[in-house]
Design an enzyme around this catalytic site. Structure first.
Site, PDB file in Angstrom:
ATOM      1  N   LYS A 274     -22.609 -18.666  12.171  1.00 29.90           N
ATOM      2  CA  LYS A 274     -22.181 -17.653  13.130  1.00 29.90           C
ATOM      3  C   LYS A 274     -21.088 -18.207  14.042  1.00 29.90           C
ATOM      4  O   LYS A 274     -20.994 -19.427  14.237  1.00 29.90           O
ATOM      5  CB  LYS A 274     -23.371 -17.224  14.001  1.00 29.90           C
ATOM      6  N   ARG A 348     -34.154 -10.706   5.963  1.00 34.04           N
ATOM      7  CA  ARG A 348     -34.711  -9.833   4.923  1.00 34.04           C
ATOM      8  C   ARG A 348     -35.383 -10.653   3.818  1.00 34.04           C
ATOM      9  O   ARG A 348     -36.279 -10.163   3.138  1.00 34.04           O
ATOM     10  CB  ARG A 348     -33.608  -8.930   4.359  1.00 34.04           C
TER      11      ARG A 348
END
Length: 494
Positions: A274, A348
């Site tokens: 990130k 996920r």
């Protein structure tokens, strides 16, 4: 120390507290009720102040009065409730606003007047007092420590106080404190809260509340074949954990409900790292897990006639030489193989193994909640969660629960055409698709692991953390979602 709350039926203006909180409906005459009695004591200063501040009882309006010892409360805060009819949602908000004001004013005691005729008002007022007075001060020292705290709260009701009222206030305090467990966990720094530490908190909460808690370590996860959780955690010095909390009621349960939480105690993005600005907020990427622990604590206090399971997949997503890569393919507990596209879409993957694990319990529904996608925030903003479901009747239950809780959630579609983007040439599935509809494709990926089980996915990426206090929520971790989940549990229990 958390605020201690009692219930009483004394005259509000004869209650000796630092702050008295009074709710006024929009358009109600100022010459009625407690406000009229306040005017009798303080004189024309009351209507003049109301007029000066253009106060009409609209939501979010507030007027403060200093009483100069003419009545017992040192200050009176009049808060607009908006147009009626009102519910316990309005009472909770009233109490939370009052408690936040009292904390800012360095008050030590507060009383909230519960409007007449509101079902659940006593419990909601207690919840609001706890939530509004919340502060995370664990790492403050010296002059940074608060000079005072809100120590005592009184819920003022009409008529005689009975056992039902006392029990409701006691339960409200426990529910509020349970939500604050979630807030504390989200606010903890990642050097202190990592998967093993999160599991220890769950075990501690379980011991305190009479819950059964099982923790699967790396060896147990490997033995079960939960390769997706292991993949996400393999770049970290901290091993992943799966946490399973169970509440079992007395007698035959009316239903079996499973709540799943994403527990990424820190998400660097892995090899797809990130940007540095804002990365510190990724300590809160375990907001779904925090909600599950808070929920299970509250369920233990409520004692509903349903069996409730809380399942958490916890890992740290870090970029060392052992980290998983784009292009890797892993198996899963479900048996499906998954091609990795973006290592920053790790949540996920953890949830996929957790959902397959939850499915084996054969529940009446599985609800997962996770700080899953920025796309959901783009769609709905920072204060609204999106939810998806594979059953319309279950989606309607969630809508009913959100209305009853006052939490902001919006039903999002599972657009079947977007399922095409998850097809892989090399594995059963890719775990991400194109940029467009990112919250939807994330939900479609998760759906692959629930089979025919009724299922809800709640993306709490926006409201799980707040940049400033609003409504019943504090700055930092909010525990957004727990009240809605409690309403769902209560609906099945009834």
């Amino acid at each position: 120390m958390p605020i201690k709350i009692q219930v009483a039926s004394s005259d509000p203006l004869s209650t000796a507290v630092d702050v008295l909180v009074l709710g006024v409906s929009e358009g109600s005459p100022s010459g009625e009720g407690v406000l009229a009695k306040l005017q009798e004591s303080l004189g024309e200063a009351v209507p003049k102040q109301l007029k000066r501040d253009d106060f009409s009882g609209k939501k979010d309006q507030g007027v403060e009065f200093t009483t100069y010892e003419r009545v017992k409360p040192a200050r009176v805060l009049v808060v607009g409730l908006g147009k009626g009819p009102h519910s316990d949602v309005d009472v909770r908000l009233l109490a939370a606003k009052g408690a936040r004001f009292a904390s800012t004013a360095r008050a030590q005691s507060i009383a909230v007047v519960v409007p007449e005729g509101i079902a659940g008002g006593e419990q909601a007022a207690a919840e609001g007092l706890v939530l509004g007075s919340y502060r995370f001060t664990r790492y403050l020292t010296g002059d940074r420590l608060p000079k005072s705290s809100l120590e005592r709260g009184t819920v003022l009701v009409q008529g005689k106080v009975n056992k039902g009222g006392r029990d409701a206030v006691a339960l409200g305090q426990q529910v509020g404190e349970s939500i604050c467990i979630a807030r504390d966990l989200i606010n903890e720094p990642p050097n202190e809260l990592y998967p093993e530490a999160l599991a220890k908190v769950a075990v501690s909460v379980g011991k305190e509340r009479g819950l059964k808690v099982t923790v699967l370590d790396k060896a147990a996860l490997t033995k079960r074949g939960m390769k997706l959780i292991l993949a996400v955690g393999q770049g970290s010095a901290r091993d992943p954990r799966l946490i399973h909390m169970v509440y079992t009621p007395k007698g035959k349960p009316k239903a079996k409900l499973v709540f799943v939480g994403k527990g990424l105690t820190f998400d660097s993005g892995g090899l797809c790292i990130k940007p540095a600005p804002g990365m510190e907020e990724m300590k809160g990427d375990m907001g779904g897990a925090a909600n599950v622990i808070g929920l299970m604590a509250a369920v233990a206090a409520m004692k509903p006639a349903v069996e409730v399971h809380g399942i958490i997949g916890s890992a740290e997503n870090m970029p060392d030489g052992a980290a998983y890569r784009p292009g890797d393919i892993f198996g899963s507990l479900d048996g499906k193989t998954v091609e990795i596209i973006n290592t920053d879409a790790e949540g996920r993957l953890v949830l996929a193994d957790c959902l397959a694990y939850a499915r084996q319990l054969k529940p009446d529904f599985i609800l997962d909640n996770a700080t899953l996608t920025g796309a959901c925030m783009v769609a709905l903003g920072p204060t609204v969660s999106g939810f998806f479901s594979n059953r319309e009747d279950l989606a309607e239950r969630v809508k009913t629960a959100t209305r009853a809780s006052g939490e902001a959630m919006w039903h999002m579609p599972l657009v079947e055409d977007l399922r095409e983007g998850l097809k892989s040439e090399w594995a059963d599935l890719k775990h991400t698709a194109d940029r467009w509809g990112g919250a939807i494709t994330a939900a479609l990926f998760l759906r692959e692991f629930v089979g025919d089980t009724p299922w809800i996915h709640v993306d709490v990426a926006g409201p799980s953390m707040a940049h400033k206090a609003y409504g019943i929520y504090s700055k930092g971790g909010t525990g957004h979602g727990v009240l809605t989940f409690l309403r769902l549990v209560d609906g099945y229990a009834r």
